[in-house]
Each structure stands twice: as structure tokens, then as C-alpha cells.
Motif scaffolding. Structure first.
Motif, PDB file in Angstrom:
ATOM      1  N   TRP A 145      31.384  26.033 -38.610  1.00  0.00           N
ATOM      2  CA  TRP A 145      31.636  26.216 -37.179  1.00  0.00           C
ATOM      3  C   TRP A 145      31.009  25.073 -36.383  1.00  0.00           C
ATOM      4  O   TRP A 145      31.639  24.487 -35.493  1.00  0.00           O
ATOM      5  N   HIS A 146      29.767  24.737 -36.729  1.00  0.00           N
ATOM      6  CA  HIS A 146      29.065  23.683 -35.998  1.00  0.00           C
ATOM      7  C   HIS A 146      29.700  22.315 -36.234  1.00  0.00           C
ATOM      8  O   HIS A 146      29.934  21.555 -35.286  1.00  0.00           O
ATOM      9  N   VAL A 147      29.986  22.001 -37.495  1.00  0.00           N
ATOM     10  CA  VAL A 147      30.455  20.657 -37.841  1.00  0.00           C
ATOM     11  C   VAL A 147      31.903  20.420 -37.425  1.00  0.00           C
ATOM     12  O   VAL A 147      32.237  19.355 -36.896  1.00  0.00           O
ATOM     13  N   PHE A 148      32.760  21.413 -37.643  1.00  0.00           N
ATOM     14  CA  PHE A 148      34.191  21.189 -37.445  1.00  0.00           C
ATOM     15  C   PHE A 148      34.730  21.674 -36.098  1.00  0.00           C
ATOM     16  O   PHE A 148      35.802  21.233 -35.670  1.00  0.00           O
ATOM     17  N   MET A 149      34.008  22.561 -35.429  1.00  0.00           N
ATOM     18  CA  MET A 149      34.522  23.106 -34.180  1.00  0.00           C
ATOM     19  C   MET A 149      33.673  22.727 -32.964  1.00  0.00           C
ATOM     20  O   MET A 149      34.208  22.341 -31.923  1.00  0.00           O
ATOM     21  N   LEU A 150      32.364  22.838 -33.101  1.00  0.00           N
ATOM     22  CA  LEU A 150      31.497  22.631 -31.938  1.00  0.00           C
ATOM     23  C   LEU A 150      31.105  21.168 -31.750  1.00  0.00           C
ATOM     24  O   LEU A 150      31.224  20.617 -30.649  1.00  0.00           O
ATOM     25  N   SER A 151      30.639  20.531 -32.807  1.00  0.00           N
ATOM     26  CA  SER A 151      30.139  19.156 -32.698  1.00  0.00           C
ATOM     27  C   SER A 151      31.173  18.149 -32.197  1.00  0.00           C
ATOM     28  O   SER A 151      30.843  17.301 -31.356  1.00  0.00           O
ATOM     29  N   PRO A 152      32.416  18.178 -32.691  1.00  0.00           N
ATOM     30  CA  PRO A 152      33.382  17.176 -32.211  1.00  0.00           C
ATOM     31  C   PRO A 152      33.569  17.194 -30.697  1.00  0.00           C
ATOM     32  O   PRO A 152      33.582  16.133 -30.057  1.00  0.00           O
ATOM     33  N   GLN A 153      33.704  18.388 -30.114  1.00  0.00           N
ATOM     34  CA  GLN A 153      33.885  18.470 -28.669  1.00  0.00           C
ATOM     35  C   GLN A 153      32.618  18.054 -27.930  1.00  0.00           C
ATOM     36  O   GLN A 153      32.680  17.367 -26.901  1.00  0.00           O
ATOM     37  N   MET A 154      31.461  18.448 -28.451  1.00  0.00           N
ATOM     38  CA  MET A 154      30.204  18.055 -27.816  1.00  0.00           C
ATOM     39  C   MET A 154      30.031  16.540 -27.847  1.00  0.00           C
ATOM     40  O   MET A 154      29.591  15.936 -26.858  1.00  0.00           O
ATOM     41  N   ASN A 155      30.390  15.923 -28.962  1.00  0.00           N
ATOM     42  CA  ASN A 155      30.276  14.465 -29.057  1.00  0.00           C
ATOM     43  C   ASN A 155      31.237  13.766 -28.099  1.00  0.00           C
ATOM     44  O   ASN A 155      30.892  12.738 -27.503  1.00  0.00           O
ATOM     45  N   ARG A 156      32.433  14.324 -27.950  1.00  0.00           N
ATOM     46  CA  ARG A 156      33.385  13.731 -26.998  1.00  0.00           C
ATOM     47  C   ARG A 156      32.858  13.827 -25.570  1.00  0.00           C
ATOM     48  O   ARG A 156      32.947  12.863 -24.797  1.00  0.00           O
ATOM     49  N   ASP A 157      32.311  14.990 -25.223  1.00  0.00           N
ATOM     50  CA  ASP A 157      31.756  15.157 -23.877  1.00  0.00           C
ATOM     51  C   ASP A 157      30.557  14.242 -23.657  1.00  0.00           C
ATOM     52  O   ASP A 157      30.390  13.666 -22.571  1.00  0.00           O
ATOM     53  N   LEU A 158      29.732  14.109 -24.682  1.00  0.00           N
ATOM     54  CA  LEU A 158      28.538  13.273 -24.552  1.00  0.00           C
ATOM     55  C   LEU A 158      28.912  11.811 -24.341  1.00  0.00           C
ATOM     56  O   LEU A 158      28.374  11.141 -23.446  1.00  0.00           O
ATOM     57  N   ARG A 159      29.847  11.330 -25.132  1.00  0.00           N
ATOM     58  CA  ARG A 159      30.259   9.931 -25.005  1.00  0.00           C
ATOM     59  C   ARG A 159      31.004   9.686 -23.692  1.00  0.00           C
ATOM     60  O   ARG A 159      30.857   8.626 -23.067  1.00  0.00           O
ATOM     61  N   ALA A 160      31.801  10.667 -23.278  1.00  0.00           N
ATOM     62  CA  ALA A 160      32.504  10.532 -21.997  1.00  0.00           C
ATOM     63  C   ALA A 160      31.504  10.500 -20.841  1.00  0.00           C
ATOM     64  O   ALA A 160      31.696   9.762 -19.857  1.00  0.00           O
ATOM     65  N   TYR A 161      30.457  11.285 -20.970  1.00  0.00           N
ATOM     66  CA  TYR A 161      29.382  11.293 -19.964  1.00  0.00           C
ATOM     67  C   TYR A 161      28.721   9.923 -19.880  1.00  0.00           C
ATOM     68  O   TYR A 161      28.525   9.369 -18.789  1.00  0.00           O
ATOM     69  N   TRP A 162      28.398   9.353 -21.022  1.00  0.00           N
ATOM     70  CA  TRP A 162      27.760   8.037 -21.034  1.00  0.00           C
ATOM     71  C   TRP A 162      28.683   6.963 -20.468  1.00  0.00           C
ATOM     72  O   TRP A 162      28.256   6.121 -19.678  1.00  0.00           O
ATOM     73  N   GLU A 163      29.942   6.995 -20.888  1.00  0.00           N
ATOM     74  CA  GLU A 163      30.886   5.972 -20.429  1.00  0.00           C
ATOM     75  C   GLU A 163      31.111   6.061 -18.923  1.00  0.00           C
ATOM     76  O   GLU A 163      31.180   5.038 -18.227  1.00  0.00           O
TER      77      GLU A 163
END
Length: 224
Positions: A122-140
Motif C-alpha cells: 500500500w505504501h510503496v505502490f499507492m501512497l508513495s508515488p502520489q506523495m512524491n509527485r506532490d512533493l516535487r510539484a511543491y518544490w518546482e
């Protein structure tokens, strides 16, 4: 089924290594996060490229986040590898290596490792990908000076963070349960006659009457 002592020892060593690395990785990443974020906050770091864009948010969060992003990526891969190894060896224990399902500890650790594996997936395949996208979008967005978009992505990331923390914490507890129950109950099936002929097991186990299943001395004393 003839008991394979050499095979049991080999795969059991891999099993313990996988569980130890799994729990150790979870604990170390948690401890690292607990050190990095307060340290960055106390240092009150400023990141030049974000400062040049006029970003007035917490630079220390971004700096710590860059470090933790790499560590969480390593953690995800470590968990997947250790989870897979532990599941495979667990299956071998009950199908090939002669471990019995008659103990409550075995049933407990099977459920614990399955639930822990579910948490990892759940963490690796469902939660982390979206969190990483939001985090990188926040930084950019912050780097580009689009502070409204940065706030949106930051809030999206932070809203998922408690769930991620609970998943990782639950996984650590479940892996600890697997380790404890494994220590109490990983027992191979072995005829009493073979136990008597095996000097390496002399004085460490006895056979249950009429069952031909070895009984560890520690478990006999504890009545497990």
C-alpha cells in the motif's frame, strides 16, 4: 518428507537476515527523520535558488525533504526485497522444510507477515508515488515563484503524511511481532530417531509422544 537440516539452517539464516534488515531499515529511517528535521530547523538553512524566487516558506523543510526523499526511496526498495525474501522462506518452511502449522505462534507470524506485506505494498505502490509527485510539484512551484501552486501541493503532501507514518509504524510493529513469534516457534519437523542420531541437536530437543515432532527445550519449559 525427509527433514533437510542443512537446507533448514541455510534458509532460516536468510529468513532472519531479511527480517532483521527489514525492521532495522524502518527504525533507522525513523530515527534519521527525527534527527534531520529538527537539525535543519535549528540551523535555519536558506536555499539560494528558492530565496532568489522570493519563497518565504520554511527552507529547512525543503532541505530536509530532499535528504529524506532519497532515504525513503532506499527504504521502499529494502522493504520490497526483505518482504519478498521473508514471504518466500516462510512458504518454504511450511511446504519443503518441514515446519509444522500446529503452533499458535506460527499462525500468528503468518498473519503478521501477510499484513505487514500489505502495508508495504500500500505504501510503496499507492501512497508513495502520489506523495512524491506532490512533493516535487511543491518544490518546482516554489522554485518558479508560483507560491499558490506550491501551497496546494504542500498541503496535499502533508495531508497524506500521517497515513504514511501510520503505515510505516504499523509495519515496524508487525515485523517485530514476526521476529518474536518466529523466535518462539520456528521448529522443523524431524523424526525422533533422526534427532537422536544428530549430535548437533543432542540435549536441545525431544520428541512429542506419538507425533515424531521435535519439541524445543525452551518451548517445553515455557509450555508454548
Amino acid at each position: 518428507m525427509k527433514f533437510n537440516l542443512t537446507g533448514f539452517r541455510f534458509f532460516n539464516s536468510i529468513y532472519w537476515l531479511a527480517l532483521s534488515l527489514w525492521l532495522g531499515a524502518l527504525v533507522m529511517v525513523a530515527l534519521t527523520a527525527a534527527v534531520i528535521f529538527p537539525t535543519m530547523r535549528d540551523l535555519d538553512v536558506t536555499i539560494p535558488e528558492f530565496a532568489e524566487a522570493g519563497y518565504t516558506g520554511d527552507h529547512w523543510r525543503i532541505a530536509a525533504g530532499h535528504v529524506m526523499e532519497i532515504l525513503f526511496l532506499v527504504l521502499d526498495f529494502t522493504q520490497l526485497i526483505c518482504m519478498t525474501v521473508a514471504l518466500l522462506v516462510t512458504a518454504l518452511q511450511f511446504t519443503v522444510l518441514g515446519v509444522s502449522l500446529r503452533r499458535f505462534t506460527h499462525v500468528t507470524r503468518i498473519f503478521a507477515i501477510l499484513i505487514a506485506s500489505g502495508c508495504v505494498c500500500w505504501h510503496v505502490f499507492m501512497l508513495s508515488p502520489q506523495m512524491n509527485r506532490d512533493l516535487r510539484a511543491y518544490w518546482e512551484a516554489a522554485r518558479a515563484g508560483d507560491f499558490a501552486a506550491a501551497d496546494v501541493h504542500q498541503q496535499a503532501f502533508e495531508s497524506a503524511h500521517p497515513t504514511a507514518s501510520r503505515l510505516l509504524g504499523s509495519t515496524a510493529v508487525l515485523v517485530a511481532v514476526v521476529i518474536i513469534t518466529s523466535a518462539a516457534g520456528v521448529v522443523p519437523l524431524k523424526p525422533a530417531s533422526e534427532m537422536e542420531d544428530d549430535p548437533g541437536h543432542s540435549g536441545t530437543a525431544t520428541a512429542k509422544k506419538g507425533s515424531g515432532i521435535q519439541e524445543p527445550e525452551l518451548l517445553r519449559k515455557l509450555g508454548v
